[in-house]
Design a protein around this motif. Structure first.
Motif, mmCIF file in Angstrom:
data_model
loop_
_atom_site.group_PDB
_atom_site.id
_atom_site.type_symbol
_atom_site.label_atom_id
_atom_site.label_comp_id
_atom_site.label_asym_id
_atom_site.label_seq_id
_atom_site.Cartn_x
_atom_site.Cartn_y
_atom_site.Cartn_z
ATOM 1 N N THR A 1 -16.566 20.970 -7.398
ATOM 2 C CA THR A 1 -17.060 21.303 -8.730
ATOM 3 C C THR A 1 -18.397 22.039 -8.680
ATOM 4 O O THR A 1 -18.539 23.110 -9.260
ATOM 5 C CB THR A 1 -17.211 20.043 -9.585
ATOM 6 N N PHE A 2 -19.384 21.494 -7.953
ATOM 7 C CA PHE A 2 -20.722 22.082 -7.992
ATOM 8 C C PHE A 2 -20.847 23.297 -7.084
ATOM 9 O O PHE A 2 -21.571 24.228 -7.390
ATOM 10 C CB PHE A 2 -21.783 21.061 -7.604
ATOM 11 N N PHE A 3 -20.161 23.279 -5.940
ATOM 12 C CA PHE A 3 -20.399 24.331 -4.957
ATOM 13 C C PHE A 3 -19.307 25.399 -4.971
ATOM 14 O O PHE A 3 -19.569 26.541 -4.670
ATOM 15 C CB PHE A 3 -20.553 23.725 -3.561
ATOM 16 N N PHE A 4 -18.066 25.010 -5.328
ATOM 17 C CA PHE A 4 -16.985 26.001 -5.350
ATOM 18 C C PHE A 4 -16.664 26.451 -6.777
ATOM 19 O O PHE A 4 -15.859 27.334 -6.960
ATOM 20 C CB PHE A 4 -15.709 25.429 -4.726
ATOM 21 N N ASN A 5 -17.261 25.833 -7.777
ATOM 22 C CA ASN A 5 -17.005 26.150 -9.186
ATOM 23 C C ASN A 5 -15.513 26.144 -9.492
ATOM 24 O O ASN A 5 -15.001 27.063 -10.116
ATOM 25 C CB ASN A 5 -17.605 27.506 -9.555
ATOM 26 N N TYR A 6 -14.786 25.136 -9.024
ATOM 27 C CA TYR A 6 -13.348 25.107 -9.299
ATOM 28 C C TYR A 6 -13.085 25.055 -10.786
ATOM 29 O O TYR A 6 -13.906 24.547 -11.515
ATOM 30 C CB TYR A 6 -12.729 23.890 -8.601
ATOM 31 N N PRO A 7 -11.982 25.539 -11.308
ATOM 32 C CA PRO A 7 -10.868 26.182 -10.584
ATOM 33 C C PRO A 7 -11.151 27.632 -10.212
ATOM 34 O O PRO A 7 -10.540 28.125 -9.292
ATOM 35 C CB PRO A 7 -9.713 26.094 -11.575
ATOM 36 N N ASN A 8 -12.043 28.302 -10.906
ATOM 37 C CA ASN A 8 -12.490 29.632 -10.481
ATOM 38 C C ASN A 8 -11.322 30.547 -10.124
ATOM 39 O O ASN A 8 -11.307 31.201 -9.084
ATOM 40 C CB ASN A 8 -13.405 29.462 -9.259
ATOM 41 N N ASN A 9 -10.325 30.607 -11.012
ATOM 42 C CA ASN A 9 -9.104 31.336 -10.690
ATOM 43 C C ASN A 9 -9.286 32.848 -10.635
ATOM 44 O O ASN A 9 -8.543 33.531 -9.958
ATOM 45 C CB ASN A 9 -8.021 31.027 -11.735
ATOM 46 N N ASN A 10 -10.276 33.347 -11.377
ATOM 47 C CA ASN A 10 -10.393 34.814 -11.404
ATOM 48 C C ASN A 10 -11.614 35.297 -10.628
ATOM 49 O O ASN A 10 -12.350 36.150 -11.079
ATOM 50 C CB ASN A 10 -10.418 35.336 -12.851
ATOM 51 N N HIS A 11 -11.823 34.678 -9.453
ATOM 52 C CA HIS A 11 -12.873 35.206 -8.587
ATOM 53 C C HIS A 11 -12.477 36.621 -8.174
ATOM 54 O O HIS A 11 -11.315 36.871 -7.840
ATOM 55 C CB HIS A 11 -13.032 34.310 -7.360
ATOM 56 N N PRO A 12 -13.447 37.566 -8.237
ATOM 57 C CA PRO A 12 -13.087 38.972 -7.980
ATOM 58 C C PRO A 12 -12.428 39.198 -6.618
ATOM 59 O O PRO A 12 -11.668 40.139 -6.461
ATOM 60 C CB PRO A 12 -14.436 39.684 -8.057
ATOM 61 N N GLY B 1 -25.341 16.986 0.978
ATOM 62 C CA GLY B 1 -25.664 15.684 1.561
ATOM 63 C C GLY B 1 -26.321 14.747 0.567
ATOM 64 O O GLY B 1 -26.139 13.539 0.626
ATOM 65 N N PHE B 2 -27.089 15.311 -0.365
ATOM 66 C CA PHE B 2 -27.777 14.438 -1.322
ATOM 67 C C PHE B 2 -26.789 13.793 -2.290
ATOM 68 O O PHE B 2 -26.985 12.659 -2.711
ATOM 69 C CB PHE B 2 -28.845 15.232 -2.079
ATOM 70 N N ILE B 3 -25.741 14.561 -2.636
ATOM 71 C CA ILE B 3 -24.697 13.972 -3.495
ATOM 72 C C ILE B 3 -24.064 12.792 -2.758
ATOM 73 O O ILE B 3 -23.901 11.700 -3.307
ATOM 74 C CB ILE B 3 -23.636 15.032 -3.844
ATOM 75 N N THR B 4 -23.725 13.037 -1.482
ATOM 76 C CA THR B 4 -23.120 11.965 -0.680
ATOM 77 C C THR B 4 -24.041 10.756 -0.621
ATOM 78 O O THR B 4 -23.611 9.620 -0.835
ATOM 79 C CB THR B 4 -22.857 12.483 0.741
ATOM 80 N N LEU C 1 -16.931 5.848 -2.315
ATOM 81 C CA LEU C 1 -17.666 6.660 -3.285
ATOM 82 C C LEU C 1 -18.293 7.864 -2.606
ATOM 83 O O LEU C 1 -18.289 8.969 -3.165
ATOM 84 C CB LEU C 1 -18.741 5.815 -3.979
ATOM 85 N N ALA C 2 -18.828 7.667 -1.391
ATOM 86 C CA ALA C 2 -19.498 8.777 -0.708
ATOM 87 C C ALA C 2 -18.505 9.891 -0.422
ATOM 88 O O ALA C 2 -18.776 11.066 -0.707
ATOM 89 C CB ALA C 2 -20.142 8.287 0.583
ATOM 90 N N THR C 3 -17.316 9.563 0.095
ATOM 91 C CA THR C 3 -16.364 10.623 0.448
ATOM 92 C C THR C 3 -15.795 11.277 -0.799
ATOM 93 O O THR C 3 -15.736 12.502 -0.879
ATOM 94 C CB THR C 3 -15.217 10.064 1.296
ATOM 95 N N LEU C 4 -15.386 10.462 -1.771
ATOM 96 C CA LEU C 4 -14.819 11.051 -2.986
ATOM 97 C C LEU C 4 -15.830 11.968 -3.662
ATOM 98 O O LEU C 4 -15.507 13.081 -4.071
ATOM 99 C CB LEU C 4 -14.375 9.955 -3.956
ATOM 100 N N SER C 5 -17.087 11.473 -3.755
ATOM 101 C CA SER C 5 -18.089 12.285 -4.438
ATOM 102 C C SER C 5 -18.378 13.553 -3.644
ATOM 103 O O SER C 5 -18.653 14.600 -4.228
ATOM 104 C CB SER C 5 -19.370 11.491 -4.644
ATOM 105 N N THR C 6 -18.300 13.470 -2.299
ATOM 106 C CA THR C 6 -18.530 14.677 -1.502
ATOM 107 C C THR C 6 -17.461 15.720 -1.802
ATOM 108 O O THR C 6 -17.769 16.881 -2.064
ATOM 109 C CB THR C 6 -18.506 14.326 -0.005
ATOM 110 N N VAL C 7 -16.196 15.284 -1.790
ATOM 111 C CA VAL C 7 -15.104 16.236 -2.028
ATOM 112 C C VAL C 7 -15.189 16.783 -3.454
ATOM 113 O O VAL C 7 -15.171 17.998 -3.679
ATOM 114 C CB VAL C 7 -13.744 15.554 -1.773
ATOM 115 N N ILE C 8 -15.320 15.873 -4.421
ATOM 116 C CA ILE C 8 -15.328 16.324 -5.817
ATOM 117 C C ILE C 8 -16.578 17.162 -6.097
ATOM 118 O O ILE C 8 -16.506 18.216 -6.746
ATOM 119 C CB ILE C 8 -15.249 15.114 -6.764
#
Lengths: 395, 387
Positions: free
Chosen positions: B121-132, B58-61, B110-117
């Motif tokens: 990036t910050f919470f899902f660590n994308y692309p994170n392809n080799n998550h165990p 929420g703070f990013i948003t 800006l709020a929606t784009l920054s929320t998604v991005i």
């Protein structure tokens, strides 16, 4: 759904509540009568504000009931009774409307036949704006609301005993019928009671503007009662703060909706700047009214928006209590801003202590209406098939 | 086997949402911190069961929403009120109501784009392809109809046997030990693949270039270049004479000009008389224009002694008897029409200025041949000035 799952006997509502309500209402009525003797027209306009506020709470509550049925909402089932109690205010409107209908001549400029005769615009509007058709519309609206109020609550209360799921289906069908009718009746009420105070003015968004305030007032009243009951332990122990989230979220949503509609109405008129439309806003920008207009933005949008923005604020009972009281005040203030500038007085705003009198009676009436219903009916819709899921609702 | 022997965590599957909530509560109560729950849909009450703190998303948003509002408002203030102020619809340069919809849109954008991005990036660590968890039986099951919990090995209290026992006790159907995958080199980073990509890009560009520019060239935007219109000084087929530009109607008078009907006539001057009185302003105007246009030939004092003397047929002095006896109209006619080698000055000097020059020439002539009475007048004036 096993009916033995929910065994709940509400704590008795204390007698002091009815005494409190009676005292407040008595003070309000005495002051109101005094107000009518001191300044008849000012008191009448203030009476209209109080009437419109009660109409908002009552009809808005019927809308909330139908909204629950048509969306299949689960979280709100344990609170539906409280909304139903508030909806019964609609019946009181039959009595409360009488003084307004008797004094229409002082309220509405278009009732003055000699003024209409010399005014091309009012002459053109007279097929709609005439006394007999007005009374027909008002009474038709009240009858329709009362019908739906009785239909919804009768089914709901029958279900307490019979546990019949078909009653829910019936109410869902009723809601589907009621919602379009509600849209029309609330628009007609807004146009008749509020917009026709200045019969030369017109705004097509006005019905939605009043609708947003209506739902806000009903939501805020319900939230306040729920929070107070929960604090005092009258509610089912399974009801936790999570249940309050949607009250907060809906109030927040409708605060935004009101801001959006109010701004849309203002901006279109401001941009076109046509004299037949803009005088309504210019009048509310004259003299002291500019302060009231700016305060309206702060009271009705900025403060509740900031208060309800964060997620914890939508769950916290203390903050919700503040927000709901504030929003009810904001709706009163909104009605004040809509109605009072039409009072024919010297240009500019002048405050009078009469303005404070009628909200007192409103508080008294709301307390008494709730008290009357709460003593008579269950606080939980015990037969509702969604009740258990509603009680177990978690965020 | 495409995995290392390093344990990532232990995952267990449950059948119902109630069971997973119960499991999450118990596991959290047992003191495990590094846990995650995977469900096919959001399960209400999970946040509390896992004792999750409210998300910081929420703070990013909020931050980007406020930035959007500030940016939009400041940009419009700068563009509309400072840099290029323009009156639009009679509204003030800074008209708040008109700016609010745009501010609102930019805020929301800006709020929606920054929320998604920010979420990716910050919470899902994308692309994170080799998550165990990728590709395990566990994650395949929770993507369909099972509810799973995974306790990670990085937890301080991690002990494989204890955890398996706990999960069994909670009623888990299947328990799976998850291992870290081997480090993979993704084909995207292999030189062959990169070369292939580059070659494809170059080939596509070249083909596109040749097809569009050589084989089937079309004007991309020609609707402004090619128009049915007359172009100044170009041939046109619209009119019979082939001229695009039209001549003015006969007798047309240009704005600010009075036609001079005596062009080319030798002595029209009897009809002309000076319409301007020789006031101080008029004579000063005449002096200014005389010094600009006349003095190069006739000399500053009209003596015919300019610096051009000797290089041309000598310009005459204007103090000759002939000049002095000429009427104002004749002088005006000479300036307007020209005489001998002198060209017409009608196009450089306006009508009023020409008459002013005539007045100034009269001043010069009178100064050269001053009478006794003039001298006395000047003496009187200078005496008055001394006092």
């Amino acid at each position: 759904m096993s009916n033995s799952a929910i065994e709940f006997k509400a704590k008795q509502i204390p007698d002091t509540l009815s005494k409190l309500g009676l005292i407040i209402l008595a003070i309000g009525v005495v002051l109101g009568i005094l107000a009518f003797y001191t300044d008849h027209s000012r008191a009448l306009f203030n009476y209209l504000i109080a009437f419109m506020f009660l109409l908002s709470v009552g009809v808005g509550s019927i809308f909330l009931i139908s909204l629950e049925y048509i969306t299949g909402a689960v979280w709100s089932v344990p609170f539906r009774r409280i909304v139903e109690f508030l909806a019964s205010v609609t019946i009181l409107l039959f009595i409360l409307v009488i003084p307004l209908l008797l004094n229409m001549h002082d309220l509405f400029h278009w009732t003055h036949t000699e003024a209409v005769a010399g005014d091309e615009i009012l002459k053109g509007k007279s097929p709609y704006l005439n006394t007999s058709f007005f009374i027909i519309r008002v009474l038709a609206g009240l009858v329709i609301w009362a019908f739906f109020y009785f239909a919804f609550t009768r089914n709901s209360k029958k279900q307490d005993l019979s546990q019949d799921q078909h009653l829910t289906t019936k109410n869902i069908r009723l809601s589907a019928v009621f919602i379009p009718i509600f849209a029309i009746t609330i628009t007609v009420s807004a146009v008749d009671w509020l917009m026709s105070l200045e019969p030369h003015w017109f705004s097509t968004i006005f019905g939605i503007y009043f609708f947003s305030g209506t739902v806000l007032a009903a939501l805020a009243a319900a939230t306040l009662i729920v929070v107070l009951l929960k604090e005092k332990g009258f509610l089912h122990p399974k009801i936790i703060d999570d249940h309050l989230y949607s009250f907060g979220a809906l109030m927040f949503a409708f605060i935004n909706f009101w801001g959006y509609i109010a701004f849309s109405q203002y901006m279109l008129i401001w941009y076109a700047n046509l004299p037949e439309e803009n005088f309504w806003f210019l009048h509310r920008w004259e003299g002291g009214w500019i302060v009231v207009s700016i305060l309206l933005i702060i009271i009705h949008f900025v403060v509740p928006y900031s208060a309800l923005l964060s997620q914890p604020a939508k769950i916290d009972p203390k903050r919700l209590k503040f927000a709901s009281i504030w929003i009810m005040f904001a709706h009163l203030f909104d009605l004040y801003w809509l109605i009072m500038p039409n009072l024919e007085s010297e240009h500019g705003y002048s405050f009078s202590s009469i303005d404070l009198v009628f909200p007192v009676s409103v508080v008294g009436i709301l307390i008494l209406v709730f008290n009357y219903n709460a003593k008579k009916y269950n606080l939980l819709p015990l037969g509702d098939p969604k009740l258990e899921r509603g009680l177990n609702f978690r965020l | 086997m495409n995995r290392t022997d390093k344990i990532f965590g232990i995952a267990a599957l449950f059948d119902t949402p109630d069971a997973i909530i119960n499991a999450a509560e118990k596991v959290t109560a047992a003191g495990y911190k590094k846990i995650d729950v995977n469900t096919p849909y959001p399960v209400h009450g999970m946040n509390k069961a896992m004792k999750l703190k409210p998300s910081k998303l929420g703070f990013i948003t909020l931050f980007f929403g406020l930035s959007g509002a500030a940016f939009a408002m400041l940009f419009m203030f700068w563009a509309m009120s400072l840099e290029y102020p323009m009156i639009i619809g009679g509204k003030p340069f800074f008209s708040l109501p008109a700016f609010i919809p745009i501010t609102f849109e930019v805020t929301v954008l800006l709020a929606t784009l920054s929320t998604v991005i920010g979420m990716l990036t910050f919470f899902f660590n994308y692309p994170n392809n080799n998550h165990p968890l990728n590709g395990t039986a566990y994650i395949k099951a929770v993507a369909v109809d099972k509810f799973g919990i995974c306790i990670e090995a990085s937890d301080n209290k991690f002990d494989k046997d204890v955890i398996e026992q706990l999960l069994h006790h909670l009623g888990a159907n299947e328990i799976e030990t998850i291992y870290y995958p081997k480090d993979e080199v993704y084909p995207i980073f292999q030189p062959k693949y990169l070369m292939f990509l580059a070659a494809t890009a170059i080939a596509t560009s070249l083909v596109t270039y040749f097809v569009l520019n050589k084989l089937m060239f079309m004007d991309p935007f020609n609707w402004m270049m090619v128009q049915d219109k007359l172009i100044p000084q170009e041939k046109s087929e619209v009119f019979e004479d082939g001229f695009g530009m039209r001549k003015p109607v006969e007798g047309t008078v240009a704005r600010g000009f009075i036609p001079y009907p005596f062009m080319g006539e030798p002595t029209p001057a009897d009809v002309l008389s000076n319409p301007f009185l020789p006031t101080r302003e008029n004579i000063e105007l005449g002096k200014k224009k005389y010094l600009i246009y006349c003095s190069p030939c006739h000399g500053n004092y009209a003596e015919g002694d300019s610096r051009l003397r000797g290089q041309f047929p000598n310009p005459p002095t204007l103090h000759s008897v002939r000049s002095r006896e000429m009427s104002d109209g004749m002088l005006y006619h000479i300036i307007t029409n020209g005489q001998n080698i002198m060209p017409s000055y009608a196009s450089q000097v306006t009508r009023e200025e020409r008459w002013a020059i005539v007045n100034y020439i009269r001043v010069l002539q009178r100064a050269k041949f001053a009478r006794e009475s003039d001298l006395q007048e000047i003496k009187k004036e200078s005496a008055a000035n001394v006092e």
